[in-house]
Design an enzyme around this catalytic site. Structure first.
Site, mmCIF file in Angstrom:
data_model
loop_
_atom_site.group_PDB
_atom_site.id
_atom_site.type_symbol
_atom_site.label_atom_id
_atom_site.label_comp_id
_atom_site.label_asym_id
_atom_site.label_seq_id
_atom_site.Cartn_x
_atom_site.Cartn_y
_atom_site.Cartn_z
ATOM 1 N N ASN A 132 -5.404 -4.994 -6.592
ATOM 2 C CA ASN A 132 -6.518 -4.286 -5.920
ATOM 3 C C ASN A 132 -6.325 -2.698 -5.728
ATOM 4 O OD1 ASN A 132 -8.923 -4.373 -3.866
ATOM 5 N ND2 ASN A 132 -7.320 -3.427 -2.688
ATOM 6 N N TYR A 164 -12.763 6.056 -14.029
ATOM 7 C CA TYR A 164 -12.861 5.032 -13.287
ATOM 8 C C TYR A 164 -13.283 3.659 -14.067
ATOM 9 C CZ TYR A 164 -14.171 1.904 -9.401
ATOM 10 O OH TYR A 164 -14.314 0.751 -8.452
ATOM 11 N N LYS A 175 -11.772 0.373 -15.194
ATOM 12 C CA LYS A 175 -12.096 -0.986 -14.858
ATOM 13 C C LYS A 175 -12.425 -1.921 -16.058
ATOM 14 C CE LYS A 175 -11.607 -0.632 -10.464
ATOM 15 N NZ LYS A 175 -10.594 -1.474 -9.428
ATOM 16 N N ASP A 223 0.670 -1.171 -0.160
ATOM 17 C CA ASP A 223 -0.198 -0.074 -0.124
ATOM 18 C C ASP A 223 0.847 1.156 0.021
ATOM 19 O OD1 ASP A 223 -3.262 0.471 0.847
ATOM 20 O OD2 ASP A 223 -2.056 1.989 0.973
#
Length: 302
Positions: free
Chosen positions: A100, A171, A175, A38
């Site tokens: 992710n 976005y 995706k 992260d």
């Protein structure tokens, strides 16, 4: 008692919070050794003051598991390469990659700045491509050396990528691109022992709890359908050796529901056997649309 992922080494990007954190903890609970990545940025991708990757790794170790934190930017070549390197140097192998990481910069298209487009596409789509590229190179080398892996990749798409979402052009496009990348990777990497699938989850995260505050709120009692932990069991199974033979698939998952998405399929069709005029093309297209299923998604919204 043995876990589903005993002995496996799993990398999870964007694992400091939300879905990624839930995935990392779930893998550790099933016996995996986890590289917790992260960058520690805010909801819009700007740097934050803390190190959520270290906190999650500490949490896993406190529960008796094995984990190491990784704080590099996986949307850069060096950051993605170091992600694979840390897994191999720390634990001697890499078995599963869970892509992710992501953030939002929502705008209607007429107000969407180029920088906001680039930033979101970079972290979601490039942030999938580069870790996948470096992990795949590692697995290909293993396969060519006679050590064919049982490798797994789980990518993260979204309902916005499958059906569109008003105010999320950047976005949604990123995706949707992840779905295409998943299909290509599954086709190219199968020869090396790599399976690649994608999920389109619905859960309460930093990104969704503000955008969809009412539907994402936790109930006062009973089953919390929007808890991110509900998504992780499928992700863990897809990342395990138990999912042998499952590749090139996209799954929607929300609460206790898992759906196999079937993608674009040919619908009504007409063939003149010669070139249409524009008027003829329009006439036949309207007839075909009358016989076609109405698409799910945001068409006509607003």
């Amino acid at each position: 008692m043995s876990g589903l992922c005993d002995g496996r080494v799993v990398v999870v990007t964007g694992a400091g919070r939300g879905l990624g954190r839930a995935h990392a903890l779930a893998y550790a609970a099933e016996g995996a050794r986890v590289v917790v990545n992260d960058l520690g940025v805010g909801l819009d991708g700007t740097p934050g003051p803390d190190s959520p990757a270290r906190q999650v790794a500490d949490e896993i170790r406190a529960a008796g598991g094995e984990a190491v934190a990784h704080g590099a930017d996986i949307a850069t070549t060096e950051g993605a390469a170091s992600l694979v390197r840390v897994a191999v140097e720390t634990y001697g192998r890499l078995d599963t990659l869970v892509n992710n990481a992501g953030f939002l910069r929502d705008r209607m298209l007429v107000n969407l700045d180029e920088d906001d487009w680039d930033a979101v596409v970079r972290v979601h789509l490039k942030g999938h491509f580069l870790p996948l590229k470096h992990a795949a190179a590692h697995w290909r080398a293993q396969a060519k050396a006679g050590r064919r892996p049982e490798a797994r990749v789980v990518n993260t798409s979204s309902g916005a990528g499958l059906s569109g979402s008003v105010g999320q052009g950047n976005y949604s496009a990123a995706k949707a691109g992840i779905v295409g990348l998943t299909l290509v990777a599954a086709a190219e990497l199968g020869r090396y022992g790599v399976q690649v699938n994608a999920i389109a989850p619905a859960a309460r995260t930093r990104m969704t709890r503000e955008t969809f505050a009412r539907t994402m709120a936790a109930p006062a009692a009973g089953f919390d359908a929007m808890a991110p932990e509900n998504v992780s069991p499928l992700v863990v199974w897809l990342g395990s050796a138990a999912s042998a033979g499952v590749t090139g698939r996209v799954f929607e998952t929300e609460g206790g529901r898992i759906t196999v998405m079937e993608g674009w399929r040919p619908g009504p069709s007409a063939d003149k056997g010669a070139r249409w005029t524009p008027a003829e093309a329009g006439e036949v297209t309207l007839k075909l649309l009358a016989d076609a299923e109405v698409p799910r998604g945001v068409y006509g919204a607003g």
